[in-house]
Design a protein around this motif. Structure first.
Motif, PDB file in Angstrom:
ATOM      1  N   ALA A 115       0.870  -1.127  -0.180  1.00 24.40           N
ATOM      2  CA  ALA A 115      -0.008   0.109   0.022  1.00 24.40           C
ATOM      3  C   ALA A 115       0.901   1.146   0.068  1.00 24.40           C
ATOM      4  CB  ALA A 115      -0.873   0.049   1.393  1.00 24.40           C
ATOM      5  N   VAL A 116       1.873   1.266   0.671  1.00 26.63           N
ATOM      6  CA  VAL A 116       2.729   2.522   1.023  1.00 26.63           C
ATOM      7  C   VAL A 116       3.651   2.750  -0.128  1.00 26.63           C
ATOM      8  CG1 VAL A 116       4.470   3.774   2.423  1.00 26.63           C
ATOM      9  CG2 VAL A 116       2.355   2.345   3.578  1.00 26.63           C
ATOM     10  N   GLY A 117       4.357   1.466  -0.519  1.00 25.30           N
ATOM     11  CA  GLY A 117       5.299   2.113  -1.514  1.00 25.30           C
ATOM     12  C   GLY A 117       5.298   1.165  -2.777  1.00 25.30           C
ATOM     13  N   GLY A 118       4.293   0.263  -2.956  1.00 26.53           N
ATOM     14  CA  GLY A 118       4.133  -0.677  -4.211  1.00 26.53           C
ATOM     15  C   GLY A 118       4.226  -0.091  -5.363  1.00 26.53           C
ATOM     16  N   SER A 119       3.364   1.374  -5.485  1.00 29.36           N
ATOM     17  CA  SER A 119       3.347   1.740  -7.218  1.00 29.36           C
ATOM     18  C   SER A 119       4.345   2.977  -7.253  1.00 29.36           C
ATOM     19  CB  SER A 119       1.697   2.346  -6.962  1.00 29.36           C
ATOM     20  OG  SER A 119       1.609   3.506  -6.048  1.00 29.36           O
ATOM     21  N   ILE A 120       5.282   2.959  -6.388  1.00 23.37           N
ATOM     22  CA  ILE A 120       6.222   3.993  -6.438  1.00 23.37           C
ATOM     23  C   ILE A 120       7.295   3.626  -7.540  1.00 23.37           C
ATOM     24  CG2 ILE A 120       8.248   5.135  -5.436  1.00 23.37           C
ATOM     25  CD1 ILE A 120       6.701   5.361  -2.838  1.00 23.37           C
ATOM     26  N   LEU A 173       6.887   8.351 -10.686  1.00 21.46           N
ATOM     27  CA  LEU A 173       7.245   9.310  -9.753  1.00 21.46           C
ATOM     28  C   LEU A 173       8.924   9.659 -10.394  1.00 21.46           C
ATOM     29  CD1 LEU A 173       7.147  11.178  -7.197  1.00 21.46           C
ATOM     30  CD2 LEU A 173       7.897   8.879  -5.846  1.00 21.46           C
ATOM     31  N   PHE A 174       9.756   8.709 -10.246  1.00 22.65           N
ATOM     32  CA  PHE A 174      11.062   8.995 -10.411  1.00 22.65           C
ATOM     33  C   PHE A 174      11.368   9.787 -11.814  1.00 22.65           C
ATOM     34  CE2 PHE A 174      11.596   5.531  -7.219  1.00 22.65           C
ATOM     35  CZ  PHE A 174      12.259   6.410  -6.345  1.00 22.65           C
ATOM     36  N   TRP A 218      10.830  -5.613   0.550  1.00 22.19           N
ATOM     37  CA  TRP A 218      12.287  -5.051   0.511  1.00 22.19           C
ATOM     38  C   TRP A 218      12.491  -3.878  -0.561  1.00 22.19           C
ATOM     39  CZ3 TRP A 218      14.545  -5.978   4.637  1.00 22.19           C
ATOM     40  CH2 TRP A 218      14.275  -7.012   5.208  1.00 22.19           C
ATOM     41  N   SER A 219      11.860  -4.037  -1.793  1.00 25.82           N
ATOM     42  CA  SER A 219      11.856  -3.108  -2.774  1.00 25.82           C
ATOM     43  C   SER A 219      11.085  -1.541  -2.389  1.00 25.82           C
ATOM     44  CB  SER A 219      11.446  -3.548  -3.929  1.00 25.82           C
ATOM     45  OG  SER A 219      10.088  -3.698  -4.043  1.00 25.82           O
ATOM     46  N   SER A 220      10.206  -2.038  -1.552  1.00 22.64           N
ATOM     47  CA  SER A 220       9.279  -0.590  -1.077  1.00 22.64           C
ATOM     48  C   SER A 220      10.075  -0.029  -0.115  1.00 22.64           C
ATOM     49  CB  SER A 220       7.897  -1.282  -0.457  1.00 22.64           C
ATOM     50  OG  SER A 220       7.113  -1.537  -1.641  1.00 22.64           O
ATOM     51  N   CYS A 221      10.649  -0.861   0.895  1.00 19.55           N
ATOM     52  CA  CYS A 221      11.535  -0.375   2.036  1.00 19.55           C
ATOM     53  C   CYS A 221      12.860   0.503   1.320  1.00 19.55           C
ATOM     54  CB  CYS A 221      12.245  -1.205   2.673  1.00 19.55           C
ATOM     55  SG  CYS A 221      10.927  -2.236   4.058  1.00 19.55           S
ATOM     56  N   LEU A 222      13.395   0.134   0.268  1.00 19.22           N
ATOM     57  CA  LEU A 222      14.469   0.851  -0.564  1.00 19.22           C
ATOM     58  C   LEU A 222      13.818   2.200  -0.988  1.00 19.22           C
ATOM     59  CD1 LEU A 222      17.103   1.244  -1.634  1.00 19.22           C
ATOM     60  CD2 LEU A 222      16.628  -0.242  -3.669  1.00 19.22           C
ATOM     61  N   ASN A 224      19.494   6.099  -9.190  1.00 16.83           N
ATOM     62  CA  ASN A 224      19.125   5.296 -10.708  1.00 16.83           C
ATOM     63  C   ASN A 224      19.198   3.828 -10.220  1.00 16.83           C
ATOM     64  OD1 ASN A 224      19.184   5.416 -13.708  1.00 16.83           O
ATOM     65  ND2 ASN A 224      20.968   4.003 -13.497  1.00 16.83           N
ATOM     66  N   ALA A 225      19.815   3.458  -9.606  1.00 14.56           N
ATOM     67  CA  ALA A 225      19.806   1.891  -8.837  1.00 14.56           C
ATOM     68  C   ALA A 225      18.231   1.521  -8.366  1.00 14.56           C
ATOM     69  CB  ALA A 225      20.867   1.565  -8.089  1.00 14.56           C
ATOM     70  N   THR A 226      17.805   2.413  -7.646  1.00 17.34           N
ATOM     71  CA  THR A 226      16.564   2.575  -7.155  1.00 17.34           C
ATOM     72  C   THR A 226      15.305   2.292  -8.304  1.00 17.34           C
ATOM     73  OG1 THR A 226      17.164   3.514  -5.095  1.00 17.34           O
ATOM     74  CG2 THR A 226      14.664   3.569  -5.329  1.00 17.34           C
ATOM     75  N   ILE A 227      15.668   3.355  -9.133  1.00 16.99           N
ATOM     76  CA  ILE A 227      14.902   3.534 -10.546  1.00 16.99           C
ATOM     77  C   ILE A 227      14.554   1.994 -11.064  1.00 16.99           C
ATOM     78  CG2 ILE A 227      14.285   4.257 -12.687  1.00 16.99           C
ATOM     79  CD1 ILE A 227      15.422   7.057 -11.828  1.00 16.99           C
ATOM     80  N   CYS A 228      15.767   1.351 -11.292  1.00 15.86           N
ATOM     81  CA  CYS A 228      16.135   0.015 -11.892  1.00 15.86           C
ATOM     82  C   CYS A 228      15.161  -1.073 -11.069  1.00 15.86           C
ATOM     83  CB  CYS A 228      17.447  -0.271 -12.028  1.00 15.86           C
ATOM     84  SG  CYS A 228      17.555  -1.741 -13.016  1.00 15.86           S
ATOM     85  N   ILE A 229      15.333  -1.039  -9.800  1.00 15.31           N
ATOM     86  CA  ILE A 229      14.788  -1.867  -8.832  1.00 15.31           C
ATOM     87  C   ILE A 229      13.178  -1.755  -8.943  1.00 15.31           C
ATOM     88  CG2 ILE A 229      14.365  -2.509  -6.324  1.00 15.31           C
ATOM     89  CD1 ILE A 229      17.455  -2.238  -6.076  1.00 15.31           C
TER      90      ILE A 229
END
Length: 591
Positions: free
Chosen positions: A88-93, A97-98, A221-225, A365-370
C-alpha cells in the motif's frame, strides 16, 4: 415480519448453512512441504484439490464467518501485515514518480504538478477507503473485479476485468524496457538493449515462480528501499534549498522559492495543469492492489485498515513532499527534461547532479531500476489474479481457473508473462511507434479502474441500506462514505474531459495538417472505445441487466456477521484504551 426480523432470520439460516459445511473436508495447503509451497519441486505444479471436487462452485466465499476455507480458489494466504503495508505504501512508487514527473514538470510547472498530484491523491484516498471497506467485508478472489460483477453489472465487470488484465499485460514489456534503458545510464550502448531485456525478463520469471510469497517479499524489500531513498532525497533537498549543499554544487547558497518566481509556477497555464493529470494518475497506478491481496491475507480485518490508511501517508509524505522539493530545485525550463525518457531525464537524478552530491545519482538510478522490476512483478500478480477471477465467473476460458499446490494461478501467470517478449520490438527501428500504440491501449485504464471501484462502492452502500443493514455493522467504514466515492467519480470524469481538451488543442499549438493532433487524440482515447466494445460483448453474451439494490448478493463471501449491537460493544471496548493507543489506531491501523 419487519425488515429487521427478516434480516435476523436470514442471518440465522445462513449461519446454519455455514455450520453444516464445516463438516466437509478441505484441502489445507499448509500441510504441503516447504518446497511445494515455495514452488520448487514438480509436485508444486499439480492442481490443488479445490472445492469444485466436492460440488461447491467457483465464486463462493473465501472463508466463512468462522474462518474456514470456503472457496474453490486455493490461493494461499501467505501475505503478512508487513507485506500488505508495504504494498500500500510503496508498491506503486516507480517510473511514474522517479521519471514521469520530469515531463509533468516541463508541461505544467511546479504549481501545476502539485495541483494535479494533490487532486488525484485526494481522489485516490477515497478510492482506497472505499475498496478497503468492501475488501475487509468481502475478501474475495479477484478484488474489485469480483465485487463489481456482484454489485454493479456483469457486462460492466466483464469490460473492466479485461481492461485491467490488458492494462498490466501491456505495462509489463514497457517496464522491462525501462529497466534496460535505466542500466544504460552506466553502460551506454556498449551492451545491446536486447541483452538487458533478456536478463530482466528472466529475473521476473524466476520471481514469479515463487508465487504470492515471492511477490510479497520482493514488494516488501523493494518498497523499503524506495521509501528510504525518497526520504533521503527529501531531507537532502531541504538542506540544499536552505543553502547547505556542497560548495562545488548549485546549492551552496540559499535559493528558497526563487524558481517559482523565475521562470514561474505555471509552465503552460490552465492547459499545462490539464496535461499533467494522466501522468499523476499513472504514477499512482497499482494502489488498488491491496484489494487483490486481501484474499491472500490470513486476517484482512486486522491488516487491511492499516494498509488503506497508509495510502494517506504515502501521498502526503512521499509524493507531495518530494514533488515540492523537485519544484524548488529544478526550473521547468531545464533542457535535460526535454525529450528524455530514461534515468538521465529523472528530476531526482538531475537535482542530485546539480547539487554536486557524487554517488547520489547512482543510488537513485539503482532505485529506479529496482522499482521498474517491482512494478513488472506487480503486472504479473495483478493481471494473473484478475484473469483467474474472470475465469471463475465464466468470462474467460476455464483453463485459467487452474491453481497449483504452490498457490499460483499457473496458466494465468503464463498468459501475462507471454506479453513480456513484446519488449524486443525496441530492438527494431519501429519499436517506439509500436510501443506508443500499445501504451495507448492502457492510456486511461487506471482512471477507469478507479471509477469502477467508486461505482461499486456506491452500489454496495445502496444495497446495504435497501436490505435493512446499518453502516454501524461494517467492520471498517470508508472515511468519506458514499460522498467520497461520488467525489471520485466526478473528478475522474473531469480528468477525462481535460484530456479530451488537451488531445484536441495540444500544448504547443495545432499541427498545420492536423495529422499529429489526430494521432495524439486516438492514442489518448484508444482505451475508451475498446472498453465500450468489451461492454457490448459482455451484454450480448450474458444478456444481464444492471442489478437492483434489493437483488444484490450481500451474503456470499461475507466475512463479518456481527450485529449493530455487537459492533457497538466492540467499539466501546476499544474506546477504553489509553489515548495514545487510540490515536495510533486512528492514524495507522483499524479504528
Amino acid at each position: 415480519m419487519s425488515d429487521k426480523d427478516y434480516v435476523k432470520e436470514k442471518h440465522d439460516a445462513d449461519a446454519s448453512v455455514r455450520v453444516a459445511t464445516a463438516d466437509q473436508k478441505y484441502y489445507d495447503p499448509s500441510q504441503e512441504s516447504i518446497w511445494t509451497r515455495l514452488g520448487l519441486n514438480a509436485r508444486s505444479y499439480t492442481r490443488a484439490p479445490g472445492l469444485t471436487d466436492q460440488g461447491v462452485t467457483h465464486g463462493q466465499a473465501n472463508e466463512d464467518a468462522e474462518g474456514r476455507p470456503a472457496s474453490a480458489n486455493i490461493l494461499q494466504k501467505k501475505m503478512k501485515p508487513r507485506h500488505l503495508q508495504m504494498i500500500a505504501v510503496g508498491g506503486s512508487i516507480g517510473t511514474g514518480l522517479f521519471v514521469g514527473t520530469g515531463s509533468a514538470l516541463r508541461n505544467g510547472g511546479p504549481a501545476g504538478v502539485l495541483i494535479a498530484w494533490s487532486l488525484i491523491g485526494l481522489m485516490l484516498i477515497n478510492v482506497t477507503q472505499a475498496l478497503g471497506e468492501m475488501a475487509i467485508l468481502y475478501p474475495v478472489s479477484g478484488g474489485f473485479y469480483t465485487l463489481t460483477e456482484r454489485m454493479v453489472d456483469s457486462s460492466f465487470a466483464f469490460a473492466m476485468g479485461w481492461n485491467y488484465v490488458f492494462q498490466w499485460a501491456v505495462v509489463l514489456p514497457l517496464e522491462i524496457t525501462v529497466a534496460g534503458t535505466t542500466v544504460q545510464y552506466w553502460t551506454g550502448e556498449s551492451v545491446p538493449i536486447g541483452a538487458w531485456i533478456t536478463i530482466f525478463f528472466a529475473v521476473i520469471v524466476i520471481a514469479a515462480m515463487f508465487g504470492t510469497l515471492g511477490f510479497a517479499e520482493e514488494e516488501f524489500w523493494s518498497s523499503c528501499l524506495k521509501l528510504s531513498v525518497v526520504i533521503i532525497f527529501i531531507i537532502t533537498g531541504i538542506i540544499c534549498i536552505s543553502g547547505g549543499g556542497p560548495a562545488r554544487g548549485a546549492y551552496s547558497e540559499y535559493t528558497g522559492g526563487a524558481k517559482w518566481q523565475n521562470p514561474g509556477g505555471f509552465a503552460n497555464g490552465f492547459k499545462g495543469v490539464c496535461a499533467v493529470f494522466v501522468t499523476a494518475a499513472f504514477s499512482f497506478a497499482g494502489t488498488e492492489l491491496v484489494g487483490l491481496a486481501a484474499s491472500e491475507t490470513p486476517n484482512p480485518r486486522e491488516s487491511m485498515p492499516g494498509a488503506v490508511k497508509g495510502t494517506f501517508w504515502r501521498i502526503t509524505i512521499i509524493y507531495i513532499s518530494s514533488l515540492t522539493i523537485i519544484g524548488l530545485m529544478i526550473p521547468y525550463t531545464e533542457p535535460r527534461l526535454l525529450g528524455g525518457s530514461g534515468a538521465a531525464a529523472s528530476p531526482f537524478v538531475i537535482a542530485m547532479l546539480d547539487a554536486g552530491l557524487n554517488g547520489m545519482d547512482h543510488l537513485i538510478n539503482a532505485t529506479i531500476c529496482i522499482s521498474v522490476l517491482s512494478i513488472g512483478l506487480s503486472c504479473v500478480y495483478a493481471g494473473s489474479r484478475t484473469l483467474t477471477a474472470l475465469a471463475e465467473t465464466g468470462y474467460a476460458p476455464k483453463m485459467f481457473t487452474y491453481v497449483d499446490r504452490a498457490g499460483r494461478p499457473l496458466y494465468s501467470v503464463l498468459f501475462i508473462l507471454a506479453f513480456a517478449p513484446i519488449a524486443y520490438v525496441n530492438v527494431a527501428d519501429v519499436g517506439s511507434t509500436v510501443f506508443d500504440w500499445l501504451l495507448a491501449l492502457s492510456g486511461l485504464s487506471t482512471l477507469f479502474t478507479w471509477g469502477a471501484i467508486c461505482m461499486t462502492h456506491i452500489r454496495f452502500r445502496a444495497a446495504w441500506k435497501a436490505q435493512g443493514h446499518s453502516v454501524r455493522e461494517l467492520p471498517f467504514k470508508a472515511l468519506g462514505g458514499v460522498y467520497g466515492s461520488w467525489f471520485g467519480v466526478i473528478l475522474i470524469v473531469l480528468v477525462i474531459v481535460a484530456q479530451f481538451y488537451i488531445a484536441l488543442w495540444p500544448i504547443g499549438g495545432m499541427d498545420p495538417d492536423g495529422m499529429a493532433v489526430a494521432e495524439g487524440f486516438f492514442k489518448t482515447f484508444l482505451a475508451l472505445p475498446i472498453l465500450i466494445t468489451f461492454y457490448i460483448i459482455g451484454l450480448i453474451w450474458k444478456r444481464k441487466l444492471p442489478y437492483r439494490a434489493m437483488d444484490i448478493d450481500l451474503d456470499t463471501g461475507r466475512k463479518s456477521w456481527l450485529t449493530v449491537e455487537e459492533m457497538d460493544a466492540y467499539h466501546a471496548e476499544r474506546r477504553l484504551a489509553p489515548w495514545h493507543i487510540r490515536l495510533y489506531r486512528t492514524l495507522f491501523t483499524s479504528s
